[in-house]
Scaffold this active site. Structure first.
Site, PDB file in Angstrom:
ATOM      1  N   GLY A  52       2.214   2.367  10.768  1.00  0.00           N
ATOM      2  CA  GLY A  52       3.158   3.462  10.583  1.00  0.00           C
ATOM      3  C   GLY A  52       3.846   3.897  11.869  1.00  0.00           C
ATOM      4  N   GLY A 106       2.585  -1.070   4.316  1.00  0.00           N
ATOM      5  CA  GLY A 106       2.648   0.362   4.011  1.00  0.00           C
ATOM      6  C   GLY A 106       4.080   0.793   3.757  1.00  0.00           C
ATOM      7  N   GLY A 107       4.699   1.404   4.765  1.00  0.00           N
ATOM      8  CA  GLY A 107       6.034   1.987   4.629  1.00  0.00           C
ATOM      9  C   GLY A 107       7.046   1.065   3.950  1.00  0.00           C
ATOM     10  N   HIS A 156      -9.619   1.389   4.851  1.00  0.00           N
ATOM     11  CA  HIS A 156      -8.332   1.572   5.547  1.00  0.00           C
ATOM     12  C   HIS A 156      -8.540   2.535   6.716  1.00  0.00           C
ATOM     13  CE1 HIS A 156      -4.245   2.765   6.442  1.00  0.00           C
ATOM     14  NE2 HIS A 156      -3.874   1.654   5.842  1.00  0.00           N
ATOM     15  N   GLU A 189      -5.767  -4.751  10.666  1.00  0.00           N
ATOM     16  CA  GLU A 189      -4.732  -3.739  10.872  1.00  0.00           C
ATOM     17  C   GLU A 189      -5.022  -2.979  12.163  1.00  0.00           C
ATOM     18  OE1 GLU A 189      -2.688  -2.703   6.893  1.00  0.00           O
ATOM     19  OE2 GLU A 189      -4.318  -1.300   7.211  1.00  0.00           O
ATOM     20  N   ASN A 245       0.883  -1.167   0.000  1.00  0.00           N
ATOM     21  CA  ASN A 245       0.000   0.000   0.000  1.00  0.00           C
ATOM     22  C   ASN A 245       0.919   1.214   0.000  1.00  0.00           C
ATOM     23  OD1 ASN A 245      -1.749   2.071   0.553  1.00  0.00           O
ATOM     24  ND2 ASN A 245      -2.282   1.398   2.617  1.00  0.00           N
ATOM     25  N   TRP A 246       1.086   1.795  -1.177  1.00  0.00           N
ATOM     26  CA  TRP A 246       2.039   2.912  -1.304  1.00  0.00           C
ATOM     27  C   TRP A 246       1.532   4.175  -0.616  1.00  0.00           C
ATOM     28  CZ3 TRP A 246       3.698   2.761  -7.223  1.00  0.00           C
ATOM     29  CH2 TRP A 246       4.440   1.579  -7.448  1.00  0.00           C
ATOM     30  N   LYS A 247       0.263   4.221  -0.287  1.00  0.00           N
ATOM     31  CA  LYS A 247      -0.354   5.425   0.285  1.00  0.00           C
ATOM     32  C   LYS A 247      -0.071   6.624  -0.643  1.00  0.00           C
ATOM     33  CE  LYS A 247      -0.171   3.298   4.785  1.00  0.00           C
ATOM     34  NZ  LYS A 247      -0.193   3.456   6.223  1.00  0.00           N
ATOM     35  N   GLU A 252      -6.905   4.945   7.735  1.00  0.00           N
ATOM     36  CA  GLU A 252      -6.690   6.363   7.399  1.00  0.00           C
ATOM     37  C   GLU A 252      -7.916   6.943   6.709  1.00  0.00           C
ATOM     38  OE1 GLU A 252      -2.935   5.681   5.465  1.00  0.00           O
ATOM     39  OE2 GLU A 252      -2.121   5.128   7.415  1.00  0.00           O
ATOM     40  N   SER A 274       3.168  -2.040  10.402  1.00  0.00           N
ATOM     41  CA  SER A 274       4.618  -2.101  10.643  1.00  0.00           C
ATOM     42  C   SER A 274       5.241  -3.459  10.340  1.00  0.00           C
ATOM     43  CB  SER A 274       4.944  -1.651  12.073  1.00  0.00           C
ATOM     44  OG  SER A 274       4.517  -0.313  12.270  1.00  0.00           O
TER      45      SER A 274
HETATM   46  P1  PGA Z   1       2.595   0.346   7.692  1.00  0.00           P
HETATM   47  O1  PGA Z   1       1.140   0.558   7.077  1.00  0.00           O
HETATM   48  O2  PGA Z   1       3.126  -0.952   7.130  1.00  0.00           O
HETATM   49  O3  PGA Z   1       3.371   1.535   7.254  1.00  0.00           O
HETATM   50  O4  PGA Z   1       2.427   0.273   9.182  1.00  0.00           O
HETATM   51  C1  PGA Z   1       0.270  -0.527   6.880  1.00  0.00           C
HETATM   52  C2  PGA Z   1      -1.012  -0.033   6.266  1.00  0.00           C
HETATM   53  O5  PGA Z   1      -1.438   1.081   6.590  1.00  0.00           O
HETATM   54  O6  PGA Z   1      -1.635  -0.731   5.439  1.00  0.00           O
END
Ligand code: PGA
Length: 258
Positions: free
Chosen positions: A173, A233-234, A95, A167, A9-11, A97, A212
Site C-alpha cells: 500500500g 491489494g489496491g 496478512h 509480502e 485482496n479487496w481488504k 495487517e 504495490s
Molecule cells: P497492495 O496490497 O497491493 O495495496 O500493496 C497488497 C496486500 O496487502 O496484499
C-alpha cells in the site's frame, strides 16, 4: 508444474453496488484468459454476493481471514466451515495487517492455517519483513520464523495444500514495489529452505508476491523464476488494473509453457 495465480485482496473496501460493477467488468474480461488462475478475496458480508456473481466464471472466491476455532463462543469469529459453505476456495492467513494492526502472533496464524486446511480451504499464507527488519538484514530470519511456526503447528506436508505470499510490509500500500530481483531473492530463499526438507513439495509450491503490484510492474515481477503470481491489494479494486495484472500472469504462463 506451477500455474500462475493472481488473487485480489479487496481488504475493507467496497459495497454492494461497487462490488457488482467491478465483478461485472472483470468476469467477462477474464473469461477468455484460461491458462492462469484468478481469485478475489472479499470482505465477509459480501461473500454471498460475490459467490453468486462468480458462479460459472473462472475466478475463485476467497476470504481475507478466518477464526482459528471451529465453533462456539467466539464473538465476531468466522469459521473455516462457514467460509467453505459460502464457496470459498482460498483464505488469506497471516496478512501483515492482521499481524501488525490486530496483533496476530505466529502461533495464532499457524492455528488459522490449520483450521483452513482442516476444512478443505487453501490458505494463502502471508510472510514478510518490516522495513526496519530489512534494513537490519534479518529478512530471511523473519520469513523463516513465520514459516517455521506454521510447519511446527501443522506439519510440512500441509504446505502442499497451501499457497504462500511473500509480502514485504514496506511495499504494501506504499507504492514502493520490491524490485523483481528483491522479490526473486526472497522467493528463491523460501523455496530452497523448503526444498531442504522436501524438494518435490518446494518445486510445486506456488509463491505469490504482494506489495504495490500494478499492471505496469506485474510482467517484470511475474517473469522471475520463483514468482508464481501476485496478491493484489489496491490495484484489485480498479478493474483495468486488475485485468492488466491478470493478463501479465497469463503472458508469463504462456512464456513458460512455450
Ligand atoms: P497492495 O496490497 O497491493 O495495496 O500493496 C497488497 C496486500 O496487502 O496484499
Amino acid at each position: 508444474m506451477r500455474t500462475k495465480l493472481v488473487a485480489g485482496n479487496w481488504k475493507m473496501n467496497g459495497n454492494l453496488a461497487t462490488n457488482q460493477a467491478l465483478l461485472g467488468t472483470i468476469i467477462p474480461r477474464l473469461a477468455p484468459l484460461t491458462r492462469a488462475r484468478y481469485a478475489v478475496c472479499a470482505p465477509f458480508p459480501y461473500l454471498a454476493q460475490v459467490q453468486d456473481a462468480l458462479r460459472g466464471s473462472n475466478i475463485a472466491l476467497g476470504a481475507q481471514d478466518v477464526c482459528q476455532f471451529d465453533a462456539g463462543a467466539y464473538t465476531g469469529g468466522v469459521s473455516a466451515a462457514m467460509l467453505a459453505e459460502f464457496g470459498c476456495r482460498y483464505v488469506i492467513v497471516g496478512h501483515s495487517e492482521r499481524r501488525t494492526v490486530f496483533g496476530e502472533t505466529d502461533e495464532v496464524v499457524a492455528r488459522k492455517f490449520g483450521a483452513a486446511i482442516h476444512h478443505g480451504l487453501t490458505p494463502i499464507l502471508c510472510v514478510g519483513e518490516l522495513l526496519a527488519e530489512r534494513e537490519a538484514g534479518v529478512t530471511e530470519a523473519v520469513v523463516s520464523r513465520q514459516l517455521d511456526a506454521v510447519i511446527a503447528g501443522c506439519g510440512l506436508a500441509a504446505l502442499g495444500k497451501a499457497v504462500l505470499a511473500y509480502e514485504p510490509v514496506w511495499a504494501i500500500g506504499t507504492g514502493k514495489t520490491a524490485t523483481p530481483q528483491q522479490a526473486q531473492a526472497v522467493h528463491a530463499f523460501i523455496r530452497a529452505r523448503i526444498a531442504g526438507a522436501d524438494r518435490r513439495l518446494a518445486d510445486e509450491l506456488v509463491i505469490l508476491y504482494g506489495g504495490s503490484v500494478k499492471a505496469a510492474n506485474a510482467s517484470q515481477l511475474f517473469a522471475m523464476q520463483d514468482v508464481d503470481g501476485g496478491l493484489i491489494g489496491g490495484a484489485s479494486l480498479a478493474a483495468d488494473e486488475f485485468i492488466g495484472i491478470c493478463r501479465a500472469a497469463l503472458d508469463a504462463e504462456e512464456t513458460v509453457r512455450a
